[in-house]
Scaffold this motif. Structure first.
Motif, PDB file in Angstrom:
ATOM      1  N   PHE A 338      10.709  -6.231  12.003  1.00 19.57           N
ATOM      2  CA  PHE A 338       9.662  -6.849  11.197  1.00 19.57           C
ATOM      3  C   PHE A 338       8.312  -6.866  11.906  1.00 19.57           C
ATOM      4  N   SER A 339       8.299  -6.800  13.233  1.00 19.38           N
ATOM      5  CA  SER A 339       7.020  -6.872  13.943  1.00 19.38           C
ATOM      6  C   SER A 339       6.396  -5.505  14.180  1.00 19.38           C
ATOM      7  N   ALA A 340       7.203  -4.496  14.452  1.00 19.09           N
ATOM      8  CA  ALA A 340       6.667  -3.185  14.821  1.00 19.09           C
ATOM      9  C   ALA A 340       6.650  -2.196  13.670  1.00 19.09           C
ATOM     10  N   PHE A 341       7.321  -2.502  12.572  1.00 16.80           N
ATOM     11  CA  PHE A 341       7.427  -1.567  11.453  1.00 16.80           C
ATOM     12  C   PHE A 341       6.674  -2.167  10.271  1.00 16.80           C
ATOM     13  N   ASP A 342       5.526  -1.559   9.922  1.00 20.92           N
ATOM     14  CA  ASP A 342       4.674  -2.134   8.884  1.00 20.92           C
ATOM     15  C   ASP A 342       5.325  -2.106   7.504  1.00 20.92           C
ATOM     16  N   VAL A 343       6.137  -1.097   7.239  1.00 20.81           N
ATOM     17  CA  VAL A 343       6.757  -0.973   5.922  1.00 20.81           C
ATOM     18  C   VAL A 343       7.859  -2.014   5.736  1.00 20.81           C
ATOM     19  N   SER A 344       8.209  -2.750   6.800  1.00 19.47           N
ATOM     20  CA  SER A 344       9.247  -3.776   6.672  1.00 19.47           C
ATOM     21  C   SER A 344       8.828  -4.923   5.769  1.00 19.47           C
ATOM     22  N   VAL A 345       7.580  -4.927   5.298  1.00 19.68           N
ATOM     23  CA  VAL A 345       7.168  -5.933   4.326  1.00 19.68           C
ATOM     24  C   VAL A 345       7.976  -5.808   3.044  1.00 19.68           C
ATOM     25  N   LEU A 346       8.547  -4.619   2.800  1.00 16.00           N
ATOM     26  CA  LEU A 346       9.377  -4.402   1.618  1.00 16.00           C
ATOM     27  C   LEU A 346      10.831  -4.794   1.848  1.00 16.00           C
ATOM     28  N   CYS A 347      11.185  -5.176   3.072  1.00 15.08           N
ATOM     29  CA  CYS A 347      12.554  -5.601   3.376  1.00 15.08           C
ATOM     30  C   CYS A 347      12.702  -7.061   2.970  1.00 15.08           C
ATOM     31  N   CYS A 348      13.049  -7.273   1.723  1.00 16.17           N
ATOM     32  CA  CYS A 348      13.126  -8.617   1.172  1.00 16.17           C
ATOM     33  C   CYS A 348      14.217  -8.663   0.121  1.00 16.17           C
ATOM     34  N   ASP A 349      14.370  -9.803  -0.492  1.00 14.31           N
ATOM     35  CA  ASP A 349      15.380  -9.976  -1.524  1.00 14.31           C
ATOM     36  C   ASP A 349      15.008  -9.180  -2.764  1.00 14.31           C
ATOM     37  N   VAL A 350      16.018  -8.901  -3.596  1.00 13.80           N
ATOM     38  CA  VAL A 350      15.780  -8.086  -4.793  1.00 13.80           C
ATOM     39  C   VAL A 350      14.790  -8.762  -5.731  1.00 13.80           C
ATOM     40  N   SER A 351      14.839 -10.071  -5.803  1.00 11.09           N
ATOM     41  CA  SER A 351      13.947 -10.784  -6.717  1.00 11.09           C
ATOM     42  C   SER A 351      12.482 -10.685  -6.309  1.00 11.09           C
ATOM     43  N   GLU A 352      12.201 -10.356  -5.060  1.00 12.00           N
ATOM     44  CA  GLU A 352      10.826 -10.272  -4.581  1.00 12.00           C
ATOM     45  C   GLU A 352      10.331  -8.840  -4.437  1.00 12.00           C
ATOM     46  N   LEU A 353      11.158  -7.865  -4.733  1.00 10.35           N
ATOM     47  CA  LEU A 353      10.776  -6.473  -4.490  1.00 10.35           C
ATOM     48  C   LEU A 353       9.581  -6.047  -5.339  1.00 10.35           C
ATOM     49  N   ASP A 354       9.639  -6.323  -6.634  1.00  6.27           N
ATOM     50  CA  ASP A 354       8.564  -5.864  -7.525  1.00  6.27           C
ATOM     51  C   ASP A 354       7.219  -6.448  -7.120  1.00  6.27           C
ATOM     52  N   GLY A 355       7.195  -7.718  -6.771  1.00  3.55           N
ATOM     53  CA  GLY A 355       5.941  -8.326  -6.344  1.00  3.55           C
ATOM     54  C   GLY A 355       5.425  -7.741  -5.042  1.00  3.55           C
ATOM     55  N   ARG A 356       6.307  -7.472  -4.098  1.00  6.00           N
ATOM     56  CA  ARG A 356       5.876  -6.872  -2.833  1.00  6.00           C
ATOM     57  C   ARG A 356       5.342  -5.460  -3.047  1.00  6.00           C
ATOM     58  N   VAL A 357       5.991  -4.698  -3.912  1.00  4.96           N
ATOM     59  CA  VAL A 357       5.534  -3.321  -4.152  1.00  4.96           C
ATOM     60  C   VAL A 357       4.183  -3.321  -4.850  1.00  4.96           C
ATOM     61  N   ASP A 358       3.986  -4.195  -5.822  1.00  8.22           N
ATOM     62  CA  ASP A 358       2.688  -4.248  -6.524  1.00  8.22           C
ATOM     63  C   ASP A 358       1.558  -4.656  -5.599  1.00  8.22           C
ATOM     64  N   ALA A 359       1.866  -5.441  -4.553  1.00 12.67           N
ATOM     65  CA  ALA A 359       0.828  -5.902  -3.635  1.00 12.67           C
ATOM     66  C   ALA A 359       0.503  -4.893  -2.546  1.00 12.67           C
ATOM     67  N   LEU A 360       1.153  -3.721  -2.532  1.00 13.09           N
ATOM     68  CA  LEU A 360       0.884  -2.720  -1.510  1.00 13.09           C
ATOM     69  C   LEU A 360      -0.505  -2.124  -1.688  1.00 13.09           C
ATOM     70  N   SER A 361      -1.201  -1.957  -0.577  1.00 16.59           N
ATOM     71  CA  SER A 361      -2.513  -1.315  -0.594  1.00 16.59           C
ATOM     72  C   SER A 361      -2.353   0.195  -0.420  1.00 16.59           C
ATOM     73  N   HIS A 362      -3.489   0.883  -0.437  1.00 12.26           N
ATOM     74  CA  HIS A 362      -3.450   2.336  -0.269  1.00 12.26           C
ATOM     75  C   HIS A 362      -2.940   2.715   1.120  1.00 12.26           C
ATOM     76  N   ASP A 363      -3.370   1.964   2.147  1.00 14.54           N
ATOM     77  CA  ASP A 363      -2.889   2.251   3.504  1.00 14.54           C
ATOM     78  C   ASP A 363      -1.384   2.016   3.629  1.00 14.54           C
ATOM     79  N   ASP A 364      -0.895   0.982   2.969  1.00 20.13           N
ATOM     80  CA  ASP A 364       0.545   0.729   3.000  1.00 20.13           C
ATOM     81  C   ASP A 364       1.314   1.860   2.330  1.00 20.13           C
ATOM     82  N   LEU A 365       0.794   2.367   1.220  1.00 22.81           N
ATOM     83  CA  LEU A 365       1.459   3.476   0.545  1.00 22.81           C
ATOM     84  C   LEU A 365       1.429   4.741   1.386  1.00 22.81           C
TER      85      LEU A 365
END
Length: 691
Positions: A338-365
Motif C-alpha cells: 500500500f505504501s510503495a505501489f500507487d495503484v494499490s488505491v484500487l485494492c479495496c472491497d467490492v462495494s468501494e471499487l466503482d467509487g475508487r475507479v471513478d476518482a482516478l486521475s489521468h496520472d493514475d490511469l
C-alpha cells in the motif's frame, strides 16, 4: 561562573525540546501531490484491522482447548487448602507430605510465540482463577534472591491499600515468610465484609463468587530450560516447605520435552512435584488455520504472489517455526504494497471499487496502463479497442472497473473449488497434490495447476477408484461446493450422480464363482454402468477444476491485489549476516555515519576501528598471513610516527600490540582467520571472493 559550575559534584539535567510526533501514514505518501495516500492508508488500516481481528479470534479458539483444561487443573489443585486445618499434628504432617501441584505446559520450539501464549495464559488466570499470579523469566532469576524479589514484587507490589495508596516494599525482606503473612492477611480481609474493597480487585470478587475462599498463588516459569539447576532446586525445596501456609501452584513452560524437568531436578527434588502435562497445539497446525482464515479466502482482498508466499513459508518452516514472525512478515508485505505501489488505491472491497475507479486521475490511469498484465490485455484486443484503452480515460475506467469485478468474482469461486480438490485428493496414494491445502494454494499461485503432471496423476487415480471411494468423493464435493452457493448447476449434476450410485446394485464386480449365465450378464451390465458413471463424475469434476482453477497471473490487473516485490521482503525480513559484517568492516561509515571514516572502499584510515584496519590489511595477504608483518603494517597505519628513523628499531608500543591482538581475536571469532600448525607465527585466511 557558569550556571553548571559547583563546588561539589552533581548531575544537572536540561530539558530538551519536545519532538513533534510524526504521523504514521507519512510512509504512504511522501511525494508532493499524492492525493491517494490517505485512501491507501485507510485501506491498509482497515484491512489489517480486519485480518488482525480474525487472527486474534482464531488464536483464542485454539488456546481455549488446552488453556481450559489447564485452568481447571490450577483451580482444583488446592481445593483442600485451608488456613484453619491445623487442629491435629496428623493433619499437619499429612499436608506437609503433599506434593506441589505443577502443570508442565509443552509449548514447542517456536520460541518467539511463547511470549504471546504466556500473556494469554496470565490474562485468563487473572480473570478466571486467581489474582495472585507471578511470572518469572530465566534472565531475571539468576539467583534465588532475585527470583524471590520478582515474586514478592509482582504479588505484593501490585496490591493497593484501602486509602488508594500502593504498597511500598522498601526494606521488606523478600522471603516466603513474608508471602505467607501477606496471604493470610489478604484472606482475612476478604473474609470480613466490612473491610472488603468494592472496586479495587474485580478478579478477587469473581473468585469469591465462585466459592473459592483461598485462591491459589500461581507462579509461572516461562522458559524452564533457561533456569539454573541449582536455583530451581532450591526454589522447589523452599516452596514445598511452605505448602501449609501458601497454596502454591507451579506452571512450567517447556520448549523441548517433559524430560527437561527431570534433567534439571534430581529425584529428591522432582519427587516433591505432582506434574500434570499439557500440550499446546503445534505451530504448523496454527499456521494452517491462519492461512485458511486470512489468505485462502475471499473475505480479505489482499493476496501474496507465489514467490512471496513461498519465501514467508520457507522462513517459517526452516528458520524458527514462529507464527508471530509469519504474521509480521504478512503485515510488512501489506504495508509495502500500500505504501510503495500507487495503484494499490484500487485494492479495496467490492462495494468501494466503482467509487475508487471513478476518482482516478489521468496520472493514475497512466500507472494502470503501465502494468504488465494490463498491457497484455490491451495487446489481445482489436486495434480500435487498443486505441481507446490507451487514450480515452472514461472508456479505460469502465474497462478497469469491469476487470476488477471479474477478479473479485474469480476470488469468490476459486477458493471453494480449491478446497474441493484438496478435500478429495489429500487421501490419494502418494498424495500428488500435497497433504496440506497450502501446497495446492502455492501451486495455483505459481502456474496453471490443471496442466501440471501432479494434477494429471490425481485425475488418473480418480478414474480407478472403487464404489465406496467414489461415493465419498461425491459427498465431499457436494458438501464443499454447496457451501459457496455459486455452483448450483455443478452441485445438481453431482447430486444426481450420487443418487444414481446409491440406487445401483451393491455388487459391481463379476464373481468367478459358479453362477447362471443370466446373473453373469447382469453383473457385466452393472460393471459397465458403474464405469460409465465413474467416468462421467470424473469428467464433471475435471471440467469444473479447469474452468475455475486458473492462475491469477493470467488475469488482467492482478497486481492490484497481489503483492509480488519479493526482493523487498528478502531484504527486510531475511538477514544476510555475512554481507552486513563485511560491509561494516570494509565501510564502517555506512553504520557509524562519522566523517572521519568516510573514505574510499580500498583506502585505510587511522581513524577507523582497529578491527576494520586489521580486516582490510588481511585482504591484501594470501592464504597464510605472517603475524609479525601484519603487526608492522597495522602499526604503520595507526601510528605513523614509527616511520621515523629514530624509532625504526624500537618495538611497537604495548598498547598498540594489545589493540592488534584484540582485533585479530575478533576476526578469528567472526570466522575470517584461524590458527594453523604449518607455521607457528602464521594464521590461515578462510574467506575468499566478495570480501
Amino acid at each position: 561562573m557558569s550556571k553548571t559550575d559547583s563546588f561539589t559534584k552533581a548531575c544537572f539535567v536540561f530539558k530538551g525540546k519536545k519532538k513533534k510526533k510524526q504521523s504514521c501514514n507519512l510512509i504512504f505518501g511522501s511525494r508532493s501531490g499524492d492525493e491517494n495516500s490517505s485512501k491507501r492508508y485507510e485501506a491498509y488500516h482497515q484491512l489489517w484491522g480486519s485480518m488482525e481481528a480474525d487472527i486474534q479470534e482464531l488464536r483464542a479458539e485454539m488456546c481455549s482447548g488446552v488453556f481450559t483444561e489447564l485452568l481447571r487443573y490450577v483451580s482444583s489443585a488446592c481445593e483442600a487448602f485451608t488456613l484453619h486445618d491445623s487442629s491435629t499434628v496428623a493433619a499437619l504432617q499429612q499436608y506437609r507430605r503433599r506434593e506441589i501441584p505443577t502443570a508442565a505446559l509443552s509449548m514447542g520450539v517456536n520460541m518467539p510465540d511463547h511470549a504471546t501464549s504466556v500473556a494469554t495464559l496470565i490474562e485468563l488466570l487473572h480473570e478466571r482463577v486467581s489474582p495472585n499470579v507471578a511470572v518469572l523469566d530465566s534472565k531475571d532469576c539468576l539467583t534465588l534472591k532475585a527470583m524471590m524479589k520478582r515474586i514478592v514484587g509482582q504479588l505484593i507490589g501490585n496490591e493497593t491499600l484501602e486509602d488508594g495508596e500502593a504498597v511500598s516494599l522498601r526494606g521488606t525482606p523478600c522471603t516466603f515468610s513474608v508471602l505467607s503473612a501477606w496471604y493470610k492477611d489478604t484472606v482475612s480481609r476478604k473474609e470480613s465484609p466490612q473491610r472488603r474493597s468494592s472496586s479495587k480487585r474485580k478478579s478477587d470478587e469473581q473468585v469469591l463468587d465462585q466459592g473459592t475462599a483461598y485462591p491459589p498463588v500461581v507462579i509461572v516459569l516461562a522458559n524452564i530450560e533457561g533456569f539454573a539447576p541449582k536455583v530451581l532446586q532450591d526454589f522447589v525445596t523452599v516452596c514445598s516447605a511452605y505448602m501449609l501456609q501458601l497454596p502454591v501452584v507451579l506452571i512450567f513452560g517447556i520448549a523441548t520435552a517433559i524430560t527437561a524437568v527431570h534433567k534439571l531436578l534430581p529425584h529428591s527434588v522432582s519427587s516433591l512435584l505432582s506434574i500434570q502435562r499439557f500440550q499446546c497445539q503445534p505451530s504448523t497446525e496454527y499456521l494452517t488455520h491462519i492461512l485458511n482464515k486470512v489468505l485462502i479466502t475471499s473475505e480479505h482482498f489482499f493476496k501474496l504472489d507465489s514467490k512471496v508466499f513461498y519465501l514467508l513459508l520457507d522462513v517459517f518452516l526452516y528458520h524458527d517455526l514462529s507464527v508471530k514472525t509469519f504474521i509480521q512478515g504478512l503485515k510488512f508485505c501489506m504495508m509495502e504494497h500500500f505504501s510503495a505501489f500507487d495503484v494499490s488505491v484500487l485494492c479495496c472491497d467490492v462495494s468501494e471499487l466503482d467509487g475508487r475507479v471513478d476518482a482516478l486521475s489521468h496520472d493514475d490511469l497512466e500507472r494502470v496502463r503501465r502494468l504488465s498484465s494490463f498491457r497484455r490485455h490491451v495487446e489481445s484486443q482489436q486495434l480500435q479497442t487498443q486505441g481507446a484503452l490507451l487514450v480515452d480515460d472514461d472508456y479505460t475506467k469502465c474497462v478497469v472497473a469491469k476487470l476488477l469485478h471479474e477478479l473479485c468474482n474469480y476470488h469468490r469461486r476459486v477458493y471453494p473449488v480449491m478446497q474441493c480438490l484438496h478435500a478429495i485428493s489429500k487421501d490419494l496414494p502418494t498424495r500428488p497434490l500435497g497433504k496440506q491445502l497450502r501446497e495446492l494454494y502455492g501451486d495455483t499461485l505459481s502456474s496453471d495447476v490443471t496442466s501440471t503432471d501432479a494434477y494429471k496423476t490425481a485425475v488418473g487415480l480418480f478414474r480407478g477408484i472403487g464404489r465406496d471411494d467414489l461415493t465419498a468423493v461425491l459427498r465431499t464435493s457436494v458438501d464443499v461446493l454447496s457451501s459457496a452457493d455459486l455452483f448450483t448447476e455443478t452441485v445438481s449434476v453431482l447430486s444426481d450422480r450420487l443418487a444414481q450410485l446409491d440406487e445401483m446394485d451393491t455388487f459391481t464386480v463379476l464373481k468367478e464363482s459358479a453362477a447362471t449365465p443370466r446373473s453373469s450378464l447382469k453383473g457385466q451390465q452393472q460393471q459397465v454402468s458403474y464405469s460409465a458413471l465413474r467416468t462421467d463424475v470424473v469428467n464433471v469434476l475435471d471440467e469444473t477444476f479447469k474452468k475455475y482453477l486458473l492462475c491469477p497471473k493470467q488475469l488482467p490487473l492482478y497486481e492490484v491485489f497481489y503483492f509480488s516485490n519479493v526482493s523487498a521482503v528478502r531484504r527486510h525480513l531475511v538477514g544476510t549476516p555475512r554481507a552486513a559484517i563485511q560491509t561494516a568492516l570494509s565501510l564502517p561509515h555506512h553504520y557509524l555515519q562519522c566523517e572521519c571514516c568516510e573514505v574510499d572502499k580500498e583506502a585505510i584510515s587511522a581513524s577507523m576501528p582497529d578491527i576494520c584496519v586489521a580486516y582490510k590489511l588481511h585482504l591484501e595477504s594470501g592464504r597464510l598471513i605472517n603475524l609479525y608483518d601484519w603487526l608492522q603494517a597495522f602499526v604503520t597505519i595507526v601510528d605513523p610516527d614509527m616511520l621515523d628513523d629514530r624509532r625504526k628499531n624500537q618495538q611497537p608500543d604495548e598498547l598498540i600490540q594489545a589493540r592488534f591482538i584484540r582485533a585479530v581475536s575478533e576476526l578469528q571469532f567472526l570466522g575470517f582467520i584461524k590458527a594453523t600448525k604449518r607455521k607457528t607465527d602464521h594464521v590461515e585466511r578462510l574467506t575468499w571472493g566478495g570480501c
